[in-house]
Design an enzyme around this catalytic site. Structure first.
Site, short mmCIF file in Angstrom:
data_model
loop_
_atom_site.label_atom_id
_atom_site.label_comp_id
_atom_site.label_asym_id
_atom_site.label_seq_id
_atom_site.Cartn_x
_atom_site.Cartn_y
_atom_site.Cartn_z
CG ASP A 68 -0.20 0.03 2.55
OD1 ASP A 68 0.48 -1.07 2.80
OD2 ASP A 68 -0.44 0.57 3.26
CD GLU A 133 3.92 0.91 6.88
OE1 GLU A 133 5.08 1.62 7.85
OE2 GLU A 133 3.46 0.96 6.13
#
Length: 377
Positions: A68, A133
């Site tokens: 991400d 994250e």
């Protein structure tokens, strides 16, 4: 075009703004499956997690990363589309180029090369990826670590590919991270007219001495390579917008970054003791973002120091515990020794994020050398 540059471009072209993986892990899983890896997809809520392993037993070396990225911000502020990777003047531009699709691509290339050269290597080599994250970090590695703990999954060594380098690839080796603890403090008062303060109770006036005490408090003197624990007030809000109304409530956000002298529970108690000592009527909500971790001298740090010195013409890396935090904070409590090695971090989360193509093309060799040093030598 090199393999790692091609794969990094493929990953950047997938707009995987947290927690959307946008197909990155499926692409990677397909490649590693063809290389002989066992693939496990662990999806929790809206978050994708990938656990790919090769080999059996211990020691277990895990490469840790995330697919991400943070939002790009105004696209018109970028010199080129953040999700259309472009090479200009030796730099690869795109959201995630440095944080951390370049490292993820380098992990994949290094893993493919390692198992091709060492098909019967001792122990297990693994890749753990999440799409959570940059977001809340609830259903990503935090949740995967809970699953691993329940089923007894062992991890001996963990290498995180976060962009850790300062000026040149390999000039910094991160050997730990501070803990992070966030608080939302609500101080209750009594709303009233500013001309009649005796009929009200101003939460701002009441809270200021307590906040000053928290901000000025010397928590400790540091711990080995860790700096002293720090409390920072990040947001203060009160009032109706009118200048003749005493507010009835004050909200304050603050965060502590702390070293291994502390655990979250003790810090919470210390803060609340200060608030009680000042007689505040308050409510306090804590969010424990992760405890500090520190990797002592051992095989992992020794291997990293040796490999990085070879990549920096003999210059030993700075060994640091600075910066924010990373998903390694969830792996360390499993008993793993954790380090972080990645590209230069100067442009992360910024407009026109980029990575040097020359650095990117060296990364697979760096990670491959670490794997060989730990599992094949």
């Amino acid at each position: 075009m090199s393999d790692v540059l091609h794969l990094t471009r493929e990953l950047i072209a997938r707009p995987s703004v947290t927690p959307d993986d946008a197909g990155c892990q499926a692409l990677i899983a397909g490649r590693l499956a063809r290389a002989g890896f066992a693939i496990e997809h662990l999806r929790f809520g809206d978050v994708d997690n990938l656990w790919a392993t090769h080999g059996h037993g211990g020691p277990v070396l895990a490469l840790l990363g995330h697919t991400d990225v943070v939002p790009p911000g105004p696209r018109e502020a970028w010199a080129s589309d953040p999700f259309l990777p472009e090479v200009r003047d030796g730099l690869l531009y795109g959201r995630g180029a440095a944080d951390m699709k370049g490292s993820v691509a380098a992990f994949v290339i290094a893993l493919e090369r390692f198992v091709a050269a060492h098909p019967d290597h001792p122990g297990t080599v693994a890749l753990l990826l999440t799409s959570d994250e940059e977001g809340d970090a609830i259903d990503g590695v935090r949740k995967v670590a809970e699953v691993f703990r329940q089923r007894g999954q062992r991890i001996d060594w963990c290498i995180t590919g976060e962009p850790s380098s300062k000026a040149a690839l390999g000039d910094l080796l991160r050997v730990g991270r501070r803990g992070t603890l966030s608080a939302t403090l609500t101080v209750h008062g009594v709303q009233g007219h500013v001309a009649y303060p005796e009929k009200a109770r101003n939460p701002i006036h009441q809270a200021l001495p307590a906040l000053a005490a928290l901000a000025a408090k010397r928590w400790d003197e540091g711990y080995e390579s860790f700096p002293p624990t720090s409390l920072q007030i990040s947001n203060v809000h009160a009032g109706t917008g009118a200048n003749n109304v005493i507010p009835g409530e004050l909200q304050v956000l603050f965060n502590l970054r702390y070293n291994p002298h502390w655990r979250a529970e003790r810090l919470e108690s210390e803060c609340e003791a200060v608030l009680r000592a000042h007689g505040l009527e308050y409510a306090l909500h804590w969010h424990r973002g992760g405890e500090p971790f520190h990797t002592p001298e051992g095989p992992l740090r020794a291997a990293a120091r040796e490999v990085l010195a070879a990549f920096t013409d003999g210059a030993l890396p700075e060994e640091s515990t600075g910066g924010g935090t990373s998903d390694a904070r969830f792996i360390a409590p499993l008993g793993a020794q954790c380090i972080e090695i990645g590209p230069v971090n100067a442009s992360i989360h910024k407009v026109d994020e980029h990575v040097r193509v020359a650095d990117l093309e060296r990364l697979p060799d760096l990670y491959l050398a670490l794997m060989a040093r730990l599992l094949a030598d």
